[in-house]
Write a protein that holds these residues in place. Sequence first.
Motif: not given
Length: 127
Positions: A1-30
């Motif tokens: 069996m061949k071993q995976s070339l990768f060990k995980g995921v470094e980043a997930i990119f999500i398109p948003i309109k405003d970093p300040k507003l979105s980060s506040k929501w991701y922080e407060e809600i999630l």
Amino acid sequence: MKQSLFKGVEAIFIPIKDPKLSSKWYEEILGFKLQYIEEGAAVMKITEQSPTVICLVKAKEHQPCHFPDNHFGVGKYVNFLSQNIEETYLFLVDHHVQVEALEGEGDTKFFTFYDPDGNPLGVCQSL
């Protein structure tokens, strides 16, 4: 069996309109942890120990993520894991987050919710 070339995921990119507003929501809600913010993006972690960062990237002409129609029934790019999916679902509903129905049966349950920019995000629990 061949071993995976990768060990995980470094980043997930999500398109948003405003970093300040979105980060506040991701922080407060999630409960995500803000690592740093600049004009074009906010970089967050799900938890302090998480190796994967969530990059909220300001899009010039924002359009929510859209997963193409498919035969598998998936409509989002990301599924977050929950310790207790029923509690997670009720928390999001109580905080006026747009959520779709909780689905699944037995030990596997899942649902989709939307961030303020209309991006579909998933939650799943598999015991």
